[in-house]
Design an enzyme around this catalytic site. Structure first.
Site, PDB file in Angstrom:
ATOM      1  CG  HIS A 190      -2.680  -8.573   9.510  1.00 28.50           C
ATOM      2  ND1 HIS A 190      -1.440  -8.237   9.012  1.00 28.50           N
ATOM      3  CD2 HIS A 190      -3.301  -7.402   9.807  1.00 28.50           C
ATOM      4  CE1 HIS A 190      -1.331  -6.914   8.999  1.00 28.50           C
ATOM      5  NE2 HIS A 190      -2.438  -6.393   9.475  1.00 28.50           N
ATOM      6  CD  GLU A 249      -1.129   0.458   3.654  1.00 28.60           C
ATOM      7  OE1 GLU A 249      -2.053  -0.273   4.018  1.00 28.60           O
ATOM      8  OE2 GLU A 249      -0.892   1.581   4.125  1.00 28.60           O
ATOM      9  CB  CYS A 256      -2.277  -5.643   6.058  1.00 24.58           C
ATOM     10  SG  CYS A 256      -2.027  -4.058   6.860  1.00 24.58           S
TER      11      CYS A 256
END
Lengths: 350, 133, 389
Positions: free
Chosen positions: A235, A81, A113
């Site tokens: 994550h 990103e 992400c």
């Protein structure tokens, strides 16, 4: 299906800042904030590093470790990103820098992400359909939190690359599933320097809901339960969320110890789960099973079920580059130098 | 606009592609089409060769008055490095404290930003060096 | 080949000349030289102008006719040539003019050198100077000119035990000499501690190890030796000139501690003049950095390789010592207006050989050498001048 990881490499810049140093500037008890987030320090890219240099560094490590001719790479996807260019692909530069150009397809991905795991899925599809022999999937970021924003304590830099193929695998990807909805928990508008987030809305309806749903899809598809895995990687926007969600599913700290790097490097966004996976592969034994669950805001989850193959031992005897985040050569910065490195100081124009 | 001027050197700056003289075997970096030792003998015999990027420092300096493109890294370390394959090149040593660099320090190439054509222009990439692990 | 004389010299003050434009400087030096020679504009056959970077420093290409025009030669359609060889532009302009007279192509020639450096900021100046090294394979990677000389210094210190004190003693000597030169940028003696404690530029070189940015111009008038007495009672003879080149980038050269271009250029100059280093009483050498003076006095044969630092520290290069080096103050104290520098060296040497150097006069100066470097040593030009009889 028979597809998996042929080579891998992770890269984290050497510079670090502690939450205490950040908090001091904003009148916040940074040490306490760090403790609350489960973050001891975060990585900072040098002024001459960006997603392109990080992606190249990771990709070169991946290529060094395996015996694959760059000409045999048919696809390169870089998820991030924080691509340095809004228009002009990171993937083309990586292709040239690892000698894979020109006979390949390449593109950049963005999905907060989880752009890196989306790249892995794409490469799996291309390999399984025999469209390419090998595909390179990279997740990397040099994400920024706005000055004073809670994200500033976690947003860091790093990335990892995976060479995906059918031959010479060191770990087989048994299955992958995804779960995607329109959930605006975190975003960055075109042309804006810093992302915005929806505060506590980023928790339950976003991170937890998607990871839970996707994890159950994966358990169901594979007929597995947490005990069947030696390693789990979630994550990790901070050091607490992954432990909390893992525990709620029945994963213990031992299963998560190699895959959780955020406490010592911060949240590397698209690099986070990929880097966790490289660290697990550095330590996993042949036959180990790995549960991988990425999350990207906006929002979606990608899950992977991976089995480590016997060949990993030979791989680690070769020209393999392990991810050593705890090395002694770290360089700690104060906030002023951090702000300078990250372009947060308004400079005189030319 | 310097785009093409930089772009045409990408293979050498990204991947340290040099040339080897087919007549005498001396390796050159940056690439040359003529070997200064063999001259006419070398015409048509200069072969492409990718260098390892590994070498050792033969001299260095810590630059305090630097070029504008490197102002964020002042003071930065520059060195002349003798590569394994023979050629010597000039490059920046990064991710080090100034006192870590000595004559004889072994280094290896890494991929970094060299500069950019302003905030809106293209970004230039190429080799720099770090001490060998 | 005809023998060639210098019959007139002139220069502006070197320094930060905020009120003077590039053309102002060129004209002042030229007029002074013509007045010194006692010649009129109609006598001039051609003009050679040494200039490094007017295009980047003042946005002006094609400066030779500009200088010729503003010197009053517009009506005369005078041929003029710009010569560029980085910091050696002036020295090479002199050699080109010398050859044109020696070969009988021209009779009376003006050699000018001019540079206006202060019209750009210091950062731009650093970029322009770095481009006199190899832009694509040195400067792009962060090398400034100073950093390349610093790497020579580091290696010289490593190989021969040269010390920072010895480097600093170059600046101390040249500042002392500069204090006696009314055209010098710095006319102030300094103490060793001041040089040693100065801020670093590129370690081990500090501010006092580096010549300044300067504006300035210099000019000399050449004519055939046989005609010299028509213009002056004290002509100075150009005994020889020798030029040599080297690999463009410092890293491509076999050694960091010697300049082969200096060695080769001086060998030629000594050979053509039929003399050796021991016959020279004084020299203007290219001290853009302190280490370059130390390397020059070794490479020119005045001192053994590796002994230049100690010789300087021991005062062997001071005024009226073994050999008087940089009596003008050198690039360090007199100033370094790139294209003017080499011509300025010829001005100083002419004044010395005529016995007109005032407080800094070298006693019984018979033969002097001037040495001018471009980039990090990829161009070197050496002239040997002798007192006319």
């Amino acid at each position: 299906m028979t597809v998996g990881i042929v080579g891998y490499g992770g890269y984290v810049p050497k510079y670090r800042i502690t939450p205490d140093n950040i908090g001091k500037v904003w009148g916040v008890d940074g040490a306490a904030r760090g403790k609350g987030l489960g973050i001891q320090m975060k990585s900072i890219p040098s002024p001459d590093e960006d997603v392109i240099t990080i992606a190249v560094s990771a990709a070169r490590k991946a290529m060094k470790g395996c015996d694959v001719c760059p000409d045999d790479i048919g696809a390169i996807y870089v998820g991030s990103e924080s691509h340095p260019y809004a228009v002009k692909p990171t993937a083309t530069i990586v292709s040239e820098a690892i000698g894979a150009a020109p006979d390949l397809t390449a593109a950049d991905y963005e999905f907060a992400c989880k752009a890196g795991t989306a790249a892995i899925q794409t490469c799996m599809g291309l390999v399984l359909s025999d469209m390419v022999k090998y595909g390179m999937a990279i997740g990397a970021d040099t994400s920024q939190g706005a000055p004073g924003d809670p994200l500033e304590y976690s947003a860091s830099a790093g990335g990892a690359a995976f060479l995906i193929g059918k031959e010479n695998m060191i770990a087989e990807i048994n299955h992958t599933v995804s779960y995607t909805t329109d959930t605006p928990d975190f975003w960055r508008r075109e042309g804006q320097m810093y992302p915005k987030h929806a505060g506590r809305f980023t928790g339950e309806p976003a991170y937890f809901k998607h990871i839970n749903a996707c994890s159950h899809k994966l358990f169901q598809a594979m007929g597995t339960k947490p005990d069947d895995y030696q390693h789990a990687i979630f994550h990790q926007p901070n050091g607490k969320f992954p432990l909390r969600i893992g525990k709620s599913m029945g994963f213990g700290p031992d299963q998560m110890k190699y895959g959780l790097l955020t406490p010592i490097i911060g949240n590397t966004y698209s690099g986070a789960v990929p880097l966790g996976l490289t660290n697990v592969l550095d330590h996993a034994a042949p036959g180990d099973r790995i549960f991988v669950m990425a999350y990207g805001s906006g929002a979606g989850s990608d899950g992977f079920d991976i089995t480590v193959k016997d060949s990993i031992e030979d791989y680690r005897k070769g020209d393999w580059c392990s991810l050593d985040c705890s090395n002694q050569d770290l360089i700690y910065l104060d906030y002023a130098n951090y702000a300078k490195f990250r372009g947060k100081i308004k400079m005189g124009g030319v | 606009m310097e785009v093409a001027r930089f772009w045409r050197e990408n293979q050498s700056r990204y991947n340290m592609q040099g040339k080897k003289c087919g007549a005498c075997g001396i390796v050159y970096f940056p690439p040359r089409d003529l070997c200064p030792k063999c001259r006419r003998e070398s015409i048509g015999k200069m072969e492409k060769l990718k260098l390892s990027g590994k070498g050792k420092i033969i001299s260095y300096t810590v630059v305090h008055d630097g070029l504008p493109a490197f102002s964020m890294q002042v003071p930065y370390t520059m060195a002349i490095i003798e590569l394994e394959e023979g050629p010597k090149i000039t490059g920046q040593i990064v991710d080090v404290k100034p006192d870590e660099v000595k004559i004889g320090t072994e280094v290896e190439a890494v991929f970094r930003k060299l500069g950019q054509e302003g905030e809106c222009g293209v970004i230039h990439y190429g080799y720099k060096f770090v001490p060998k692990e | 080949m005809r023998e060639v004389a210098i019959i007139g010299v002139g220069e502006t003050k070197f320094g930060e000349l905020w009120e003077r434009s590039f053309r102002d400087l060129g004209i002042e030096a030229g007029f002074k030289a013509m007045e010194d020679a006692g010649i009129a504009g109609d006598d001039i056959d051609a003009m050679f102008v040494g200039n490094m970077s007017a295009d980047r420093l003042i946005d002006q290409e094609h400066i030779a006719p500009l200088i010729a025009d503003y010197s009053g030669f517009g009506e005369r359609n005078l041929p003029s040539v710009r010569v560029e060889a980085a910091n050696a532009s002036g020295g090479i302009a002199l050699s080109q003019a010398y050859m044109s007279v020696a070969s009988s192509v021209h009779d009376i020639v003006v050699v000018g050198g001019a540079e206006k450096m202060m019209d750009v900021g210091e950062e731009s100046a650093a970029e322009i100077l770095a481009s006199t090294a190899d832009q694509e394979w040195e400067a792009v990677f962060g090398a400034t000119l100073g950093s390349l000389y610093a790497m020579m210094a580091r290696r010289h210190m490593n190989d021969f035990g040269t010390t920072k004190e010895q480097l600093a003693s170059v600046a101390v000597k040249n500042h002392l000499n500069g204090s006696m030169n009314p055209d010098a940028q710095f006319q102030r003696a300094i103490k060793l501690e001041m040089a040693l404690n100065a801020p670093m530029v590129a370690d081990p070189l500090g501010v006092f190890d580096c010549a300044p940015l300067s504006d300035g111009a210099a000019a000399v008038i050449l004519c055939p030796w046989e005609d010299a007495k028509k213009y002056t009672d004290s002509p100075v003879k150009i005994l020889s000139c020798g030029q040599a080149g080297d690999y463009m980038a410092l890293h491509d050269r076999p050694s960091l501690t010697r300049m082969d271009a200096t060695i080769e250029a001086s060998k030629k100059a000594y050979k053509y003049a039929g003399i050796g280093p021991n016959d020279i009483q004084l020299a203007e050498v290219h001290d853009a950095f302190s280490i370059s003076e130390i390397m020059a006095i070794e490479d020119l044969g005045f001192f053994e390789k590796g002994k230049g630092g100690k010789a300087t520290e021991d005062g062997e290069t001071a005024l009226n010592s073994k050999i008087s080096v940089n009596t003008s103050g050198g690039l360090k104290a007199k100033g370094n207006p790139m294209g003017a520098t080499g011509v300025g060296q010829a001005v100083e040497m002419t004044l010395q050989l005529r016995g007109e150097a005032g407080d800094r006069q070298v006693k019984d100066a018979e033969k002097g050498l001037i040495h001018n470097i471009g980039g990090t040593g990829s161009t070197c030009i050496v002239h040997i001048l002798g007192r006319g009889n």
